[in-house]
Design a protein around this motif. Structure first.
Motif, PDB file in Angstrom:
ATOM      1  N   VAL A 160       0.847  -1.194   0.000  1.00  0.00           N
ATOM      2  CA  VAL A 160       0.000   0.000   0.000  1.00  0.00           C
ATOM      3  C   VAL A 160       0.880   1.240   0.000  1.00  0.00           C
ATOM      4  O   VAL A 160       1.729   1.410   0.878  1.00  0.00           O
ATOM      5  N   ASP A 161       0.697   2.102  -0.984  1.00  0.00           N
ATOM      6  CA  ASP A 161       1.442   3.355  -1.059  1.00  0.00           C
ATOM      7  C   ASP A 161       0.594   4.570  -0.662  1.00  0.00           C
ATOM      8  O   ASP A 161       1.135   5.587  -0.228  1.00  0.00           O
ATOM      9  N   ARG A 162      -0.706   4.454  -0.823  1.00  0.00           N
ATOM     10  CA  ARG A 162      -1.614   5.580  -0.559  1.00  0.00           C
ATOM     11  C   ARG A 162      -2.908   5.002  -0.016  1.00  0.00           C
ATOM     12  O   ARG A 162      -3.442   4.031  -0.563  1.00  0.00           O
ATOM     13  N   ALA A 163      -3.419   5.569   1.073  1.00  0.00           N
ATOM     14  CA  ALA A 163      -4.582   4.953   1.707  1.00  0.00           C
ATOM     15  C   ALA A 163      -5.374   5.959   2.523  1.00  0.00           C
ATOM     16  O   ALA A 163      -4.843   6.970   2.995  1.00  0.00           O
ATOM     17  N   VAL A 164      -6.650   5.644   2.700  1.00  0.00           N
ATOM     18  CA  VAL A 164      -7.508   6.332   3.661  1.00  0.00           C
ATOM     19  C   VAL A 164      -7.483   5.515   4.947  1.00  0.00           C
ATOM     20  O   VAL A 164      -7.769   4.311   4.922  1.00  0.00           O
ATOM     21  N   LEU A 165      -7.129   6.143   6.041  1.00  0.00           N
ATOM     22  CA  LEU A 165      -7.099   5.467   7.336  1.00  0.00           C
ATOM     23  C   LEU A 165      -8.368   5.823   8.099  1.00  0.00           C
ATOM     24  O   LEU A 165      -8.766   6.983   8.141  1.00  0.00           O
ATOM     25  N   ILE A 166      -8.980   4.826   8.708  1.00  0.00           N
ATOM     26  CA  ILE A 166     -10.253   5.044   9.401  1.00  0.00           C
ATOM     27  C   ILE A 166     -10.120   4.585  10.849  1.00  0.00           C
ATOM     28  O   ILE A 166      -9.763   3.441  11.122  1.00  0.00           O
ATOM     29  N   SER A 167     -10.416   5.504  11.763  1.00  0.00           N
ATOM     30  CA  SER A 167     -10.360   5.191  13.181  1.00  0.00           C
ATOM     31  C   SER A 167     -11.162   6.248  13.935  1.00  0.00           C
ATOM     32  O   SER A 167     -11.760   7.137  13.339  1.00  0.00           O
ATOM     33  N   GLN A 168     -11.150   6.172  15.275  1.00  0.00           N
ATOM     34  CA  GLN A 168     -11.780   7.213  16.079  1.00  0.00           C
ATOM     35  C   GLN A 168     -10.924   8.475  16.065  1.00  0.00           C
ATOM     36  O   GLN A 168      -9.717   8.424  15.793  1.00  0.00           O
ATOM     37  N   GLY A 169     -11.562   9.596  16.382  1.00  0.00           N
ATOM     38  CA  GLY A 169     -10.848  10.866  16.345  1.00  0.00           C
ATOM     39  C   GLY A 169      -9.648  10.923  17.264  1.00  0.00           C
ATOM     40  O   GLY A 169      -8.624  11.536  16.931  1.00  0.00           O
ATOM     41  N   PHE A 170      -9.730  10.280  18.444  1.00  0.00           N
ATOM     42  CA  PHE A 170      -8.604  10.349  19.372  1.00  0.00           C
ATOM     43  C   PHE A 170      -7.409   9.520  18.912  1.00  0.00           C
ATOM     44  O   PHE A 170      -6.295   9.706  19.404  1.00  0.00           O
ATOM     45  N   HIS A 171      -7.608   8.602  17.960  1.00  0.00           N
ATOM     46  CA  HIS A 171      -6.530   7.714  17.506  1.00  0.00           C
ATOM     47  C   HIS A 171      -6.033   8.050  16.120  1.00  0.00           C
ATOM     48  O   HIS A 171      -4.917   7.692  15.741  1.00  0.00           O
ATOM     49  N   ILE A 172      -6.810   8.774  15.341  1.00  0.00           N
ATOM     50  CA  ILE A 172      -6.499   8.928  13.918  1.00  0.00           C
ATOM     51  C   ILE A 172      -5.200   9.696  13.678  1.00  0.00           C
ATOM     52  O   ILE A 172      -4.473   9.409  12.724  1.00  0.00           O
ATOM     53  N   ARG A 173      -4.886  10.660  14.530  1.00  0.00           N
ATOM     54  CA  ARG A 173      -3.636  11.412  14.332  1.00  0.00           C
ATOM     55  C   ARG A 173      -2.421  10.500  14.469  1.00  0.00           C
ATOM     56  O   ARG A 173      -1.466  10.607  13.692  1.00  0.00           O
ATOM     57  N   ARG A 174      -2.450   9.613  15.444  1.00  0.00           N
ATOM     58  CA  ARG A 174      -1.327   8.680  15.608  1.00  0.00           C
ATOM     59  C   ARG A 174      -1.236   7.739  14.421  1.00  0.00           C
ATOM     60  O   ARG A 174      -0.133   7.430  13.937  1.00  0.00           O
ATOM     61  N   ALA A 175      -2.379   7.271  13.928  1.00  0.00           N
ATOM     62  CA  ALA A 175      -2.368   6.386  12.765  1.00  0.00           C
ATOM     63  C   ALA A 175      -1.783   7.091  11.547  1.00  0.00           C
ATOM     64  O   ALA A 175      -0.969   6.513  10.809  1.00  0.00           O
ATOM     65  N   CYS A 179       1.728   5.923   9.776  1.00  0.00           N
ATOM     66  CA  CYS A 179       1.709   5.450   8.393  1.00  0.00           C
ATOM     67  C   CYS A 179       2.580   6.330   7.505  1.00  0.00           C
ATOM     68  O   CYS A 179       3.218   5.835   6.565  1.00  0.00           O
ATOM     69  N   ARG A 180       2.627   7.623   7.781  1.00  0.00           N
ATOM     70  CA  ARG A 180       3.554   8.488   7.036  1.00  0.00           C
ATOM     71  C   ARG A 180       4.999   8.049   7.299  1.00  0.00           C
ATOM     72  O   ARG A 180       5.823   7.992   6.377  1.00  0.00           O
ATOM     73  N   ALA A 181       5.313   7.742   8.557  1.00  0.00           N
ATOM     74  CA  ALA A 181       6.663   7.284   8.894  1.00  0.00           C
ATOM     75  C   ALA A 181       6.986   5.954   8.226  1.00  0.00           C
ATOM     76  O   ALA A 181       8.150   5.674   7.921  1.00  0.00           O
ATOM     77  N   ALA A 182       5.960   5.140   7.978  1.00  0.00           N
ATOM     78  CA  ALA A 182       6.162   3.839   7.333  1.00  0.00           C
ATOM     79  C   ALA A 182       6.252   3.938   5.814  1.00  0.00           C
ATOM     80  O   ALA A 182       6.490   2.928   5.149  1.00  0.00           O
ATOM     81  N   GLY A 183       6.038   5.129   5.258  1.00  0.00           N
ATOM     82  CA  GLY A 183       6.176   5.311   3.817  1.00  0.00           C
ATOM     83  C   GLY A 183       4.877   5.340   3.048  1.00  0.00           C
ATOM     84  O   GLY A 183       4.881   5.247   1.811  1.00  0.00           O
ATOM     85  N   ILE A 184       3.756   5.503   3.731  1.00  0.00           N
ATOM     86  CA  ILE A 184       2.445   5.556   3.084  1.00  0.00           C
ATOM     87  C   ILE A 184       1.968   7.002   3.039  1.00  0.00           C
ATOM     88  O   ILE A 184       2.163   7.754   3.996  1.00  0.00           O
ATOM     89  N   GLU A 185       1.341   7.394   1.929  1.00  0.00           N
ATOM     90  CA  GLU A 185       0.701   8.702   1.851  1.00  0.00           C
ATOM     91  C   GLU A 185      -0.734   8.541   2.362  1.00  0.00           C
ATOM     92  O   GLU A 185      -1.583   7.992   1.663  1.00  0.00           O
ATOM     93  N   PRO A 186      -1.026   9.001   3.587  1.00  0.00           N
ATOM     94  CA  PRO A 186      -2.338   8.709   4.173  1.00  0.00           C
ATOM     95  C   PRO A 186      -3.267   9.924   4.219  1.00  0.00           C
ATOM     96  O   PRO A 186      -2.830  11.076   4.231  1.00  0.00           O
ATOM     97  N   TYR A 187      -4.546   9.626   4.225  1.00  0.00           N
ATOM     98  CA  TYR A 187      -5.576  10.575   4.629  1.00  0.00           C
ATOM     99  C   TYR A 187      -6.303   9.942   5.812  1.00  0.00           C
ATOM    100  O   TYR A 187      -6.619   8.757   5.783  1.00  0.00           O
ATOM    101  N   GLY A 188      -6.549  10.715   6.837  1.00  0.00           N
ATOM    102  CA  GLY A 188      -7.184  10.188   8.036  1.00  0.00           C
ATOM    103  C   GLY A 188      -8.621  10.624   8.165  1.00  0.00           C
ATOM    104  O   GLY A 188      -8.932  11.811   8.049  1.00  0.00           O
ATOM    105  N   VAL A 189      -9.502   9.670   8.394  1.00  0.00           N
ATOM    106  CA  VAL A 189     -10.916   9.951   8.652  1.00  0.00           C
ATOM    107  C   VAL A 189     -11.213   9.522  10.085  1.00  0.00           C
ATOM    108  O   VAL A 189     -11.170   8.332  10.403  1.00  0.00           O
ATOM    109  N   GLY A 190     -11.496  10.492  10.929  1.00  0.00           N
ATOM    110  CA  GLY A 190     -11.853  10.203  12.317  1.00  0.00           C
ATOM    111  C   GLY A 190     -13.361  10.139  12.469  1.00  0.00           C
ATOM    112  O   GLY A 190     -14.052  11.120  12.218  1.00  0.00           O
TER     113      GLY A 190
END
Length: 241
Positions: A160-175, A179-190
């Protein structure tokens, strides 16, 4: 008549906890140094949280405005009576909503399957199929034991190079940050949730988890289980077309 005590006087012994209790500095200079030390510790403790905020701020979206992205990653959040917990169900509802809207094509469900009687990914898959996501467009990661492991495996195992990450608002920033540190271009949906005791516990937990997240981003440890590359995402995307 009671006789007068003529033996040795007994001395009151201070409890051990009282003897070990630290004493405050007596001088103004000592008290100032103590205050400065406490402030320095507080600042250092909050630095990881500040890093998460800065790193993720520009990558946060809603289900209504997130860009079209091939893959969504849904992080596990516990099971309840064999099915997704209410918090996990809301994450999966958001993924099903994005799929229905055509904003994603494939869902990667990542969670814990370390025991035979505990299988987050399969429970997530079952829930998604019941809510309109075809089984062929769901990929399972059975070794997503924590957020860092899930992000690294999404990149190195599932490609996975680019992804939408889905989690609760309190966790999404860490996700997003991990994922950015792991090399993924992410968008976060809390996803939204009512602020009950579980929500507040999760929010407080994130303050402490931020320190581990910063260490993971700096030292990049290997996941608990990495394994070989898997073709699940390319196959699911081909099926989606």
């Amino acid at each position: 008549m009671v006789g007068k005590w003529t033996g040795p006087r007994l001395r009151w012994a201070r409890p051990r906890w009282a003897r070990l209790r630290p004493r405050l500095p007596r001088t103004r200079r000592g008290r100032r140094r103590l205050v400065q030390g406490v402030m320095a510790v507080c600042v250092l403790a909050l630095l990881p949280s500040a890093w998460l905020f800065v790193t993720s701020e520009s990558r946060l979206r809603t289900t209504a405005d997130v860009p079209r992205t091939p893959v969504a990653v849904v992080f596990g959040a516990g099971l309840w009576k064999g099915g997704p917990s209410p918090y996990l169900a809301r994450r999966l509802d958001a993924a099903a909503e994005l799929y229905e809207a055509g904003r994603i094509e494939v869902v990667l469900v990542t969670g814990d399957n370390s025991r035979t009687d505990y299988d987050e990914p399969d429970a997530m898959r079952t829930y998604l199929t019941r809510h309109g996501v075809p089984d062929r467009r769901i990929v399972s990661d059975y070794a997503g034991f924590d957020t860092w492991d899930s992000c690294v495996r999404a990149k190195k195992v599932f490609g996975v190079d680019r992804a939408v990450l889905i989690s609760q608002g309190f966790h999404i920033r860490r996700a997003v940050a991990l994922c950015r540190a792991a090399g993924i271009e992410p968008y976060g949906v809390g996803v939204d949730d009512r602020h009950d005791s579980t929500w507040y516990f999760g929010a407080v937990r994130e303050v402490f988890a931020a320190g581990k997240a910063a260490a993971d981003a700096v030292f990049e440890p290997d996941p608990r289980f990495l394994g070989r590359e898997e073709p699940g995402i390319p196959r699911a995307l081909a099926a989606a077309r």
